[in-house]
Design an enzyme around this catalytic site. Structure first.
Site, short mmCIF file in Angstrom:
data_model
loop_
_atom_site.label_atom_id
_atom_site.label_comp_id
_atom_site.label_asym_id
_atom_site.label_seq_id
_atom_site.Cartn_x
_atom_site.Cartn_y
_atom_site.Cartn_z
N TYR A 1 41.34 1.55 67.99
CA TYR A 1 41.48 1.22 66.57
C TYR A 1 40.32 1.81 65.77
CZ TYR A 1 42.05 -1.53 62.30
OH TYR A 1 42.23 -1.91 60.99
N SER B 1 40.15 1.03 57.05
CA SER B 1 39.52 -0.22 57.43
C SER B 1 38.02 -0.04 57.31
CB SER B 1 39.88 -0.59 58.87
OG SER B 1 39.04 -1.64 59.36
N ASN C 1 50.41 3.14 55.35
CA ASN C 1 49.97 1.76 55.55
C ASN C 1 50.25 1.24 56.95
OD1 ASN C 1 48.95 -0.77 54.60
ND2 ASN C 1 51.05 -1.51 54.56
N ALA D 1 38.35 4.31 66.58
CA ALA D 1 38.42 5.78 66.57
C ALA D 1 39.50 6.27 65.62
CB ALA D 1 38.68 6.29 67.98
N LYS E 1 40.75 4.80 62.91
CA LYS E 1 40.40 4.60 61.50
C LYS E 1 39.28 5.54 61.07
CE LYS E 1 43.47 1.48 60.56
NZ LYS E 1 44.58 1.77 59.62
#
Length: 233
Positions: A139, A116, A64, A141, A143
């Protein structure tokens, strides 16, 4: 974590800051479960080894931790890039290396990667009015890469009864984005969500509990999207 505790799971929770961990642990223990707190920076190998040693048996791994760096793509340094990748992509892979093998031996386990919607689509800068250079390439890339990790391991683990799935939230207020959630941005995000509201904590709990449960035993390598319909449009 609280959703899993409410469903009856004992918890091992980790993070860099002890105070929020203890606050979460106190709430979780109200459900009558055992909670172990292990302060951990998941980008540091020594901390990961300490986590592994202190956690004991782990049946459910939830990856997480994550963050995004808002910066124009031409100004992103390799140090910036690697910092995001270390937390959003490298850490989940390393945690899977550490905790998946005992699951495979026991022939039961659940791995949940919190991804996401921006791991599968591109962002629309018009949904973020007033934020100059709304740009978070690392971010996006990372996810997308987390979905790749999920897809890669799913067929490897499936014969052993271990599932790995991702959960992709849509627009949710958080400690990290609070300062950017201006009235104008909030209105634009709500407008882009068919359900006409932002997500709430309870909206994610049931999804996590389902992916962690025996009832999800025939689901692996998939992405559970909880976004109020954002990605339908």
């Amino acid at each position: 974590a609280l959703g899993l505790a409410e469903a009856g799971a004992d918890l091992i929770i980790c993070g860099r800051r002890p105070d929020p961990l203890e606050a979460c642990a106190q709430q979780a223990r109200a459900f009558g479960v055992e909670v172990t707190v292990i302060p951990t920076d998941v980008t540091k190998e020594a901390d990961l080894q300490q986590l592994k040693a202190g956690a004991g048996r782990v049946d459910i791994l939830v990856n997480n931790a994550g963050f995004g760096l808002l910066k124009p793509w031409l100004e992103v340094t390799m140090e910036d890039w690697h910092e995001v990748m270390a937390l959003n992509l490298d850490a989940p892979f390393r945690l899977i290396q550490l905790f998946a093998p005992p699951m495979l031996e026991r022939r039961w386990g659940r791995i949940i990667n919190i991804a996401s919607i921006y791991g599968s689509i591109a962002g629309d800068a018009r949904r973020y009015p007033g934020i100059d250079n709304w740009d978070i390439p690392s971010y996006f890339a990372s996810k997308h890469g987390l979905h790749g990790i999920t897809h890669y391991f799913a067929p490897k683990f499936a014969p052993y009864g271990v599932t790995i799935n991702s959960l992709s939230p849509g627009m949710f207020p958080s400690e990290q984005n609070e300062e950017r959630l201006t009235p104008a941005v909030k209105a634009a995000l709500v407008d882009g969500t068919p359900m006409k509201r932002l997500g709430e904590t309870d909206d994610l709990k049931a999804g996590v509990v389902y992916l962690a449960s025996p009832g999800s035993k025939f689901m692996t390598g998939q992405d559970l999207i909880i976004d109020g319909g954002w990605t339908v449009w």
